[in-house]
Design an enzyme around this catalytic site. Structure first.
Site, mmCIF file in Angstrom:
data_model
loop_
_atom_site.group_PDB
_atom_site.id
_atom_site.type_symbol
_atom_site.label_atom_id
_atom_site.label_comp_id
_atom_site.label_asym_id
_atom_site.label_seq_id
_atom_site.Cartn_x
_atom_site.Cartn_y
_atom_site.Cartn_z
ATOM 1 N N HIS A 516 50.786 44.443 12.435
ATOM 2 C CA HIS A 516 51.553 45.041 11.568
ATOM 3 C C HIS A 516 50.643 45.031 10.180
ATOM 4 C CE1 HIS A 516 55.269 45.713 8.785
ATOM 5 N NE2 HIS A 516 54.533 45.277 8.277
ATOM 6 N N GLU A 517 49.998 43.927 9.845
ATOM 7 C CA GLU A 517 49.196 43.932 8.355
ATOM 8 C C GLU A 517 47.977 44.948 8.552
ATOM 9 O OE1 GLU A 517 50.945 43.092 6.285
ATOM 10 O OE2 GLU A 517 52.559 41.924 7.044
ATOM 11 N N HIS A 520 48.858 48.482 8.202
ATOM 12 C CA HIS A 520 48.973 48.823 6.936
ATOM 13 C C HIS A 520 47.910 49.385 6.423
ATOM 14 C CE1 HIS A 520 53.077 48.011 5.915
ATOM 15 N NE2 HIS A 520 53.140 46.952 6.005
ATOM 16 N N GLU A 581 56.151 50.887 6.241
ATOM 17 C CA GLU A 581 56.717 49.689 7.011
ATOM 18 C C GLU A 581 56.854 50.007 8.677
ATOM 19 O OE1 GLU A 581 56.090 46.674 6.198
ATOM 20 O OE2 GLU A 581 55.752 46.945 4.015
ATOM 21 N N ASP A 585 55.023 48.706 11.934
ATOM 22 C CA ASP A 585 55.788 48.098 12.867
ATOM 23 C C ASP A 585 55.416 48.852 14.141
ATOM 24 O OD1 ASP A 585 57.412 46.290 11.288
ATOM 25 O OD2 ASP A 585 59.139 47.431 11.315
HETATM 26 ZN ZN LIG Z 1 54.609 45.187 6.149
#
Ligand SMILES: [Zn+2]
Length: 681
Positions: A516-517, A520, A581, A585
């Site tokens: 997830h990070e 980003h 986000e 995800d």
């Molecule tokens: Zn996030």
């Protein structure tokens, strides 16, 4: 900034078990990483996977009366408060203590000492209100705002420092919109029944708070109306959250002379000279239109009304550090009405959170010493590197991206810095005076210290080692200006990670968080920054267009998800606010699954608890997000939170995942098989 408790979902740890065996601690037991008892087998996983993974947990874990949301994430955060309380209790006990222990122990003790707080009454607040009463001219008003900012009380606009968007190696000053009290500008602007009701309740609340400082009810009622009117003006001039996500809307570098000239009614020269920041000649202005508006307002709103507004901001900021009557009224509006929380949290939990917010990098050191071993750092780093490798593979396989853009994407991926557990250097708080018998004063001095620390970075080389979260925080983050990913010690624990668990479960937990990070860095905003963290387009025009089409699919998909449906109506998610986000995800789930597949490629498939490794991976992911939430909190988050609620973090991602559908044998037409599956990464 007593109010600004760290927005953390907080934490827990594995090794704490032995640490606390010798004390009479009541730290709740560690939760299982994979919870077979959370599953609701009456539900078809292909119809509602969130309910399948979490249904029994949700039935057995209603939102406790002192919470607005209760999930496995929150459970972890709550358990961590117990651990921090033990650390703080020991720091307060008689005996020899380090400087850090004495400091956090005294701070926590001052917060717990309600008798002294009651005895002082509103005394810590009154000199601040009198100072505002003494303001006689617009020039003095400017100085008063500078004084409040220097001491950590927000008002009218925001001033801080951040890495220059075009030269991330340097940190510059930033002037930005701000000044409203309700959580979003929409509360002041929207005309639906719920928004109208919220404003009415807000005015009643402001009135009560003024009354607590000794104002007569009719005076306080008028003051509350003034506050709403002044803040509504600011809300109208504010850019909305979704627009602010786009860096180009916040990118307005100018000279001090230019911004001073743009707002002649508000003497920014005086403000800059008085706010405690070093001298500088250029800065970024987050929203120039807001300052044009402030300039106009300054001529229209009377000095008396400005003073009423500043008094309110001061009362509101001090409230949590004052006697019970203030704390309770503050809770009744912010906790009960706005979030649906039925009771206040016990005092000790609020005091642990306050210590973390004020001295978190000192308390965090004690936390890390106790809970986080070097092996934790190594294990996590290995997983991070494994997932970075599959991201490289994933980019290589994209059919819609040209080799030119791919080369740049690899450069960015290779440059990502991994920060794990805690910062290399600990923050030195020794200049703050902490008194055992003055909570409000301690909180004020800690807030002033933080403001000074942030201002002091202006026109200096960017400090890439500085962390944005304290070590006990159950959370993780990517910073586009630094191109780094950060995992505080607090999240490297069950249910995200278990030393003894099978790979499938750990990759479905912390593996997805890592993915997830990383994603980003390449979501709809992250992609606009390059390997050095500069706001710079490195995409070919065609690839950029392809990307935007793909994220539009995700935005439309999530905009259809309903988050609350009650007697006040139905609220859907804002697919554009949550786009970054949701992209992370979906990407994180895919990357972690790829890494797991590589990991177990040569091992025979073995079922555990009746599930294949693939099924356990998705169940582990789903169970991270088991949660119940009050309708009020869900409404507030729909307006303010860039994250989707647990239900959609799970179902939104799996319905786009062919691997999920294969693992559970789902077929076209079922709800967990999207007819128009969105995929970015
Ligand atoms: Zn996030």
């Amino acid at each position: 900034m007593i109010r600004n408790f760290f927005a953390c979902f907080s934490c827990l740890l594995l090794t704490a078990v032995f640490s606390f065996a010798q004390s009479s601690s009541d730290v709740p037991r560690e939760m299982p990483v994979f919870d077979i008892n959370a599953i609701d087998k009456t539900v078809d996983p292909c119809v509602d996977f969130f309910q399948y993974a979490c249904g029994t947990w949700r039935k057995n874990n209603p939102v406790p009366p002192d919470k607005a949301r209760w999930g496995r994430f929150d459970q972890l955060a709550d358990r961590n408060l117990y651990i921090l309380r033990d650390i703080l209790g020991e720091a307060q006990a008689p005996g020899n203590h380090s400087v850090i222990e004495t400091m956090v122990g005294n701070y926590y003790g001052s917060c717990m000492d309600e008798a002294t707080i009651e005895k002082k009454g509103a005394a810590p607040l009154m000199p601040e209100l009198e100072k505002i009463n003494g303001v006689k001219t617009n020039a003095e008003l400017v100085r008063q705002i500078a004084y409040m900012h220097r001491n950590g009380t927000p008002a009218l606009f925001a001033f801080y420092s951040q890495a220059d968007m075009h030269d991330s190696a340097a940190t510059i000053a930033v002037l930005d919109q701000g000044g409203i009290t309700l959580p979003d500008r929409d509360y002041y602007i929207k005309d639906d029944a719920k928004s109208v009701e919220t404003r009415q309740k807000y005015v009643e609340h402001v009135q009560k708070m003024f009354e607590l400082t000794g104002d007569k009810p009719e005076v306080a009622a008028a003051e509350a109306k003034t506050v709403l009117a002044v803040e509504t003006g600011m809300a109208q001039a504010s850019m909305d959250r979704t627009a602010r996500r786009d860096p180009k809307n916040r990118d307005h570098k100018m000279t001090v002379a230019e911004i001073v000239g743009a707002a002649p009614n508000f003497d920014l020269t005086v403000y800059f000279a008085d706010n405690g920041s070093p001298k500088f000649t250029s800065l970024n202005v987050g929203n120039p239109d807001f300052f044009k508006h402030v300039n106009e307002q300054l001529g229209k709103v009377s000095l008396a009304d400005w003073k009423t507004y500043l008094r309110w901001r001061t009362i509101n900021d001090y409230a949590p550090g004052l006697p019970h009557a203030f704390v309770e009224e503050d809770f009744l509006f912010n906790g009960k009405y706005m979030s649906g929380q039925q009771e206040m949290e016990p005092r000790w939990k609020r005091c642990v959170k306050s210590t973390d917010a004020s001295l978190g990098m000192a308390l965090g050191k004690l936390y890390v010493d106790r809970t986080f071993g070097a092996e934790g750092k190594e294990r996590t780093l290995k997983m991070v590197q494994g997932i970075e490798n599959v991201m490289r593979e994933d980019i290589g396989q994209l059919t819609w991206m040209s080799d030119t853009t791919k080369k740049k994407a690899y450069e960015k991926l290779n440059a990502i810095v991994n920060n794990i557990g805690y910062p290399d250097a600990w923050r030195d708080y020794s200049s703050i005076t902490i008194k055992a018998d003055h909570y409000a004063g301690n909180a004020r001095r800690a807030a002033a210290f933080e403001v000074h620390r942030v201002y002091d970075k202006i026109d200096k080389p960017t400090d890439r080692k500085d962390w944005g979260m304290t070590p006990p925080t159950v959370n993780a983050y990517y910073r586009s200006s630094m191109n780094d990913i950060n995992f505080p010690a607090g999240i490297l624990q069950p249910p995200f990670y278990g030393k003894l668990m099978d790979d499938a479960v750990n990759y479905g937990g912390i593996g997805v968080v890592i993915g997830h990070e990383l994603t980003h860095g390449f979501d709809d905003q992250g992609r606009k920054f390059d390997a050095e963290g500069n706001f710079k387009d490195w995409w070919t025009a065609d690839d950029g267009k392809e990307f935007e089409q793909r994220v539009s699919c995700t935005a439309d998909e999530y905009s259809n998800f309903v988050t609350v449906k009650d007697d006040k109506g139905e609220v859907k998610l804002n697919g554009r606010l949550t786009l970054g986000e949701n992209t992370a995800d979906n990407g994180g789930l895919k990357l972690a699954y790829m890494a797991l597949t590589n990991m177990i490629a040569n091992t025979p498939i073995k079922q555990i608890d009746g599930y294949t490794p693939q099924q356990r991976f998705f169940l582990s992911f789903g169970q991270i997000w088991c949660q119940n939430v009050t309708d009020q909190e869900a409404r507030k988050r729909a307006l303010t939170d860039p994250h989707s609620p647990g239900q959609w973090r799970v179902n939104g991602a799996v319905q786009n995942s062919a691997a999920f559908q294969e693992a559970f044998g789902c077929h076209a037409g079922q709800p967990m098989v999207s007819a128009n599956s969105c995929r970015v990464w």
